[in-house]
Design a protein around this motif. Sequence first.
Motif, PDB file in Angstrom:
ATOM      1  N   TYR A  47      17.810 -36.820 104.083  1.00 48.52           N
ATOM      2  CA  TYR A  47      19.135 -37.165 104.189  1.00 48.52           C
ATOM      3  C   TYR A  47      19.366 -38.669 104.707  1.00 48.52           C
ATOM      4  O   TYR A  47      20.411 -39.174 104.031  1.00 48.52           O
ATOM      5  CB  TYR A  47      19.867 -36.334 105.392  1.00 48.52           C
ATOM      6  CG  TYR A  47      21.516 -36.814 105.571  1.00 48.52           C
ATOM      7  CD1 TYR A  47      22.243 -36.006 104.977  1.00 48.52           C
ATOM      8  CD2 TYR A  47      21.829 -37.488 106.587  1.00 48.52           C
ATOM      9  CE1 TYR A  47      23.913 -36.203 105.053  1.00 48.52           C
ATOM     10  CE2 TYR A  47      23.171 -37.622 106.785  1.00 48.52           C
ATOM     11  CZ  TYR A  47      24.144 -37.028 106.045  1.00 48.52           C
ATOM     12  OH  TYR A  47      25.307 -37.257 106.144  1.00 48.52           O
ATOM     13  N   ASP A 202      28.209 -38.036 111.599  1.00 50.35           N
ATOM     14  CA  ASP A 202      27.753 -38.164 110.263  1.00 50.35           C
ATOM     15  C   ASP A 202      28.864 -37.473 109.358  1.00 50.35           C
ATOM     16  O   ASP A 202      29.141 -37.942 108.394  1.00 50.35           O
ATOM     17  CB  ASP A 202      26.607 -36.753 109.919  1.00 50.35           C
ATOM     18  CG  ASP A 202      25.405 -37.320 110.795  1.00 50.35           C
ATOM     19  OD1 ASP A 202      24.675 -38.280 110.390  1.00 50.35           O
ATOM     20  OD2 ASP A 202      24.741 -36.486 111.889  1.00 50.35           O
ATOM     21  N   ARG A 203      29.541 -36.777 109.744  1.00 48.36           N
ATOM     22  CA  ARG A 203      30.767 -36.118 109.167  1.00 48.36           C
ATOM     23  C   ARG A 203      31.807 -37.455 108.894  1.00 48.36           C
ATOM     24  O   ARG A 203      32.313 -37.342 107.814  1.00 48.36           O
ATOM     25  CB  ARG A 203      31.455 -35.028 110.071  1.00 48.36           C
ATOM     26  CG  ARG A 203      30.809 -33.850 109.856  1.00 48.36           C
ATOM     27  CD  ARG A 203      31.449 -32.629 110.896  1.00 48.36           C
ATOM     28  NE  ARG A 203      30.427 -31.604 111.068  1.00 48.36           N
ATOM     29  CZ  ARG A 203      30.666 -30.532 111.889  1.00 48.36           C
ATOM     30  NH1 ARG A 203      31.988 -30.488 112.555  1.00 48.36           N
ATOM     31  NH2 ARG A 203      29.743 -29.658 111.962  1.00 48.36           N
ATOM     32  N   ARG A 206      30.618 -39.184 106.028  1.00 48.42           N
ATOM     33  CA  ARG A 206      30.846 -38.422 104.785  1.00 48.42           C
ATOM     34  C   ARG A 206      32.293 -38.390 104.477  1.00 48.42           C
ATOM     35  O   ARG A 206      32.668 -37.782 103.421  1.00 48.42           O
ATOM     36  CB  ARG A 206      30.238 -37.084 104.760  1.00 48.42           C
ATOM     37  CG  ARG A 206      28.731 -37.038 105.241  1.00 48.42           C
ATOM     38  CD  ARG A 206      28.050 -35.703 104.763  1.00 48.42           C
ATOM     39  NE  ARG A 206      28.565 -34.582 105.720  1.00 48.42           N
ATOM     40  CZ  ARG A 206      27.814 -34.375 106.576  1.00 48.42           C
ATOM     41  NH1 ARG A 206      26.588 -34.904 106.954  1.00 48.42           N
ATOM     42  NH2 ARG A 206      28.599 -33.402 107.582  1.00 48.42           N
ATOM     43  N   GLU A 208      34.455 -36.479 106.418  1.00 46.99           N
ATOM     44  CA  GLU A 208      34.943 -35.410 106.678  1.00 46.99           C
ATOM     45  C   GLU A 208      35.508 -35.251 108.274  1.00 46.99           C
ATOM     46  O   GLU A 208      35.962 -34.205 108.770  1.00 46.99           O
ATOM     47  CB  GLU A 208      33.765 -34.240 106.669  1.00 46.99           C
ATOM     48  CG  GLU A 208      33.151 -34.350 105.276  1.00 46.99           C
ATOM     49  CD  GLU A 208      31.684 -33.595 105.527  1.00 46.99           C
ATOM     50  OE1 GLU A 208      31.290 -33.608 104.260  1.00 46.99           O
ATOM     51  OE2 GLU A 208      31.279 -33.022 106.440  1.00 46.99           O
TER      52      GLU A 208
END
Length: 378
Positions: A47, A202-203, A206, A208
Amino acid sequence: MQFLKKNIENLVAALALFLFSAVACQEKEDPAPQKPTGRFPLEKILYFGNATVPADNPLTYEGIDLGRFLFYDTRLSENNSISCASCHAQELAFTDGKAQSVGLRGEKTQFGASSLVNLLWQSRMMWDGRAQDLRHQVLMPIQDPIEMSQTLAQTVEKLTQTDLYPAKFEAAFGTKEITPEKISKALSQFLLTLVSKDSKYDRFKRGEYQPTASELRGIQLFFTHPEPERGIRGGNCGDCHLGDLTSGSPFEFEGFHNNGLEPDPTLALGLQRVTNLAADRGKFKTPSLRNIALTAPYMHDGRFQTLEEVIEHYDSGIQHSTTLSPLIIEASNEIITDFSAPIRLHLTPQEKQDILNFLHLLTDSTFIQNPAYQNPFE
């Protein structure tokens, strides 16, 4: 009437036969899913970009499975009382919540247990860097007289005598023979899959998750080196905790720093224990801050119980010493005119809260609940 009853009985029997045949046919058409075997696809865990996996120890489903069993097996300790997981609990992001871990006889170790996270992008292991790589590190606690206190020969003998492990070693490595090298390879394979990549941060990356205004300020402060001459305020955290991994540099000893915990007279050896260089005295491995809200207490000696204490240390608690990191010496949100004065970041109360809110964004509930990392014996 008897004729009608007979026809109904025949109809019911025919329907039952049809349903049974349909279910049997469905079972044949939809067999239980098979466990994957062979090479583990690295793209599932890369990742944070490319990383090197040793050519002589490629990740396989069988090797990872074996490593997970070994990680949770108390037979790796002399009195069968503790496992690797005893000091690295998944719910605590693979730490144990202690300033110093406790061995099988109740004795305390020198340092606290580091979080086992995103090891694929790290090199030197242990707080003082004494393990040159993961394969060396995983065998150290087994042999340590305080931690698990068992020779590798004893470990091999105990595992060989089980019904479980010869078959698992054969599946992973092609032969039932159990060796210390295979034990280290299997443990390493499992640990390399412990990737934390689903925090709110992380979201956000992205697209999100939308951070709060305070969290956004915290992100900016964390990754900014202060430049008061240009009106740029920063928390200076990202100078050592690099990039989205929030870890120290993976290149040999570059990720080790003296972060101002002690003055010269009481400065611990740290990296000097490994390099024998006076310039490395007081330097310790810069850990990842992934899931940091779950891994208290903090620092190699667990001196800080809360993240608030950690932030206060960097803001106003730095102790000057000969090997103090220049990244800390040069960091202040006010123009330095007296270089003999105590080192201060001069963060405001709101800025401290913003950084704290960002650190909580790094908690990854998916990681600490992932069934692939859980105890296979339960």
